[in-house]
Structures are given as C-alpha cells and as structure tokens.
Design a protein around this motif. Structure first.
Motif, PDB file in Angstrom:
ATOM      1  N   SER A   2      32.026  36.077  47.479  1.00 41.39           N
ATOM      2  CA  SER A   2      31.533  35.434  46.264  1.00 41.39           C
ATOM      3  C   SER A   2      32.386  34.211  45.925  1.00 41.39           C
ATOM      4  CB  SER A   2      31.543  36.418  45.105  1.00 41.39           C
ATOM      5  OG  SER A   2      32.875  36.632  44.664  1.00 41.39           O
ATOM      6  N   ALA A   3      31.864  33.372  45.074  1.00 47.97           N
ATOM      7  CA  ALA A   3      32.586  32.165  44.654  1.00 47.97           C
ATOM      8  C   ALA A   3      33.879  32.545  43.924  1.00 47.97           C
ATOM      9  CB  ALA A   3      31.699  31.307  43.766  1.00 47.97           C
ATOM     10  N   ARG A   4      33.824  33.599  43.092  1.00 47.55           N
ATOM     11  CA  ARG A   4      35.036  34.037  42.385  1.00 47.55           C
ATOM     12  C   ARG A   4      36.094  34.526  43.362  1.00 47.55           C
ATOM     13  NH1 ARG A   4      33.840  37.816  37.424  1.00 47.55           N
ATOM     14  NH2 ARG A   4      36.089  37.687  37.393  1.00 47.55           N
ATOM     15  N   SER A   5      35.671  35.266  44.378  1.00 52.39           N
ATOM     16  CA  SER A   5      36.617  35.747  45.394  1.00 52.39           C
ATOM     17  C   SER A   5      37.226  34.579  46.151  1.00 52.39           C
ATOM     18  CB  SER A   5      35.921  36.683  46.372  1.00 52.39           C
ATOM     19  OG  SER A   5      35.477  37.842  45.725  1.00 52.39           O
ATOM     20  N   ALA A   6      36.421  33.622  46.510  1.00 49.99           N
ATOM     21  CA  ALA A   6      36.903  32.443  47.234  1.00 49.99           C
ATOM     22  C   ALA A   6      37.887  31.650  46.367  1.00 49.99           C
ATOM     23  CB  ALA A   6      35.737  31.568  47.670  1.00 49.99           C
ATOM     24  N   ASP A   7      37.583  31.516  45.079  1.00 48.71           N
ATOM     25  CA  ASP A   7      38.485  30.799  44.169  1.00 48.71           C
ATOM     26  C   ASP A   7      39.825  31.515  44.054  1.00 48.71           C
ATOM     27  OD1 ASP A   7      36.544  28.888  43.714  1.00 48.71           O
ATOM     28  OD2 ASP A   7      35.978  29.664  41.725  1.00 48.71           O
ATOM     29  N   TYR A   8      39.780  32.849  43.946  1.00 53.93           N
ATOM     30  CA  TYR A   8      41.021  33.604  43.820  1.00 53.93           C
ATOM     31  C   TYR A   8      41.825  33.528  45.121  1.00 53.93           C
ATOM     32  CZ  TYR A   8      44.356  36.962  42.001  1.00 53.93           C
ATOM     33  OH  TYR A   8      45.511  37.553  41.565  1.00 53.93           O
ATOM     34  N   ARG A   9      41.144  33.612  46.240  1.00 56.35           N
ATOM     35  CA  ARG A   9      41.835  33.486  47.536  1.00 56.35           C
ATOM     36  C   ARG A   9      42.522  32.125  47.636  1.00 56.35           C
ATOM     37  NH1 ARG A   9      43.811  36.239  51.985  1.00 56.35           N
ATOM     38  NH2 ARG A   9      44.511  34.564  53.306  1.00 56.35           N
ATOM     39  N   SER A  10      41.861  31.092  47.164  1.00 55.66           N
ATOM     40  CA  SER A  10      42.443  29.754  47.155  1.00 55.66           C
ATOM     41  C   SER A  10      43.676  29.708  46.243  1.00 55.66           C
ATOM     42  CB  SER A  10      41.396  28.739  46.691  1.00 55.66           C
ATOM     43  OG  SER A  10      41.957  27.457  46.633  1.00 55.66           O
TER      44      SER A  10
END
Length: 144
Positions: A2-10
């Motif tokens: 998800s976009a939220r997961s990708a943002d947190y990973r970043s």
C-alpha cells in the motif's frame, strides 16, 4: 504494498541513512557503549559499536550485578575512557549513576528511550522520533 506502507518504508530508510551518517562521525576510539543492560546489541552490530559492558549483567533487568561485576565495569569504563553511560528511560538509573561516580574519570549519564514509547508530549511518541532522539543523544554523548 500500500501507499502508506511504502511511505513508512521510505521513512525507515531515511532514518537508517541519518543514523549511519551520525554514527560514522563518531571517532572510532569513542564508539563504545555502556548501558543499563544489553539492549543495544543489535544497534552496536549494525553501526559498528563496541559494547564495553552493562551495569545489569545478562538479558534481564531482574539480575543483580555483584560488587565484582561493577568493579570490572568501572575498570572497563576507565580503560576505554567512555564519556557517557547510557541509562534506559524505562529502568531506574541508580546503579548507572553509582557506576559513573565510581569511575576515576568524568562520565555523563545519558537517558535513552527503550522498550516503550512515551505519550504524545513525551520524547518518544513514535518509533521514528524515538530512534532520532536516541541517535542524537548517543552521538552527543560519545562525541564530547
């Protein structure tokens, strides 16, 4: 993902880069940790620190250090010249302060956040903030 997961990973990757940069700036002879107990082993391995010792031996805060354990740790602190001993915010720092006073060098006791986060007004309301605060405190404590 998800976009939220990708943002947190970043955000985690950015944090790792910040920590890498900050810790790399600490001179190698000062890259030594003394803490309440052995909770920073993973950090030490990841960022190339030497764990000089812990006030409370073993993996539990229920263990009590012997007089010999504390004497050995005082000797290690004096030998390595560590400028700071890191006490965890979740544990009483009575023994850490006694150790710092016993050492024949000036040693500052610096509080780090471990084991739990704080409320929104505290110093560690989320993981990323907690790690940034701890990084800053370790950097400052060891760079003096």
């Amino acid at each position: 993902m998800s976009a939220r997961s990708a943002d947190y990973r970043s955000a985690i990757d950015e944090l790792d880069a910040e920590m890498t940069w900050a810790f790399a700036a600490i001179p190698s002879e000062r890259r030594a940790l003394v803490t309440n107990h052995h909770v920073f082993g993973y950090l030490a391995d990841r960022f190339d620190f030497e764990v000089v010792g812990a006030v409370i031996p073993g993996g539990t805060t229920l263990a009590a250090p012997s007089a010999s354990d504390l004497a050995d740790l005082v000797a290690a602190v004096e030998r390595t010249g560590v400028p700071a001993i890191f006490a965890e915010s979740s544990s009483p720092d009575r023994l850490v302060r006694a150790l710092a006073e016993e050492a024949d060098i000036h040693v500052e006791v610096v509080e780090l956040f471990t084991e739990s986060l704080t409320d929104a007004e505290g110093g560690a309301p989320d993981y990323l903030t907690m790690m940034r605060i701890n990084t800053e405190r370790i950097f400052t404590g060891l760079s003096r």
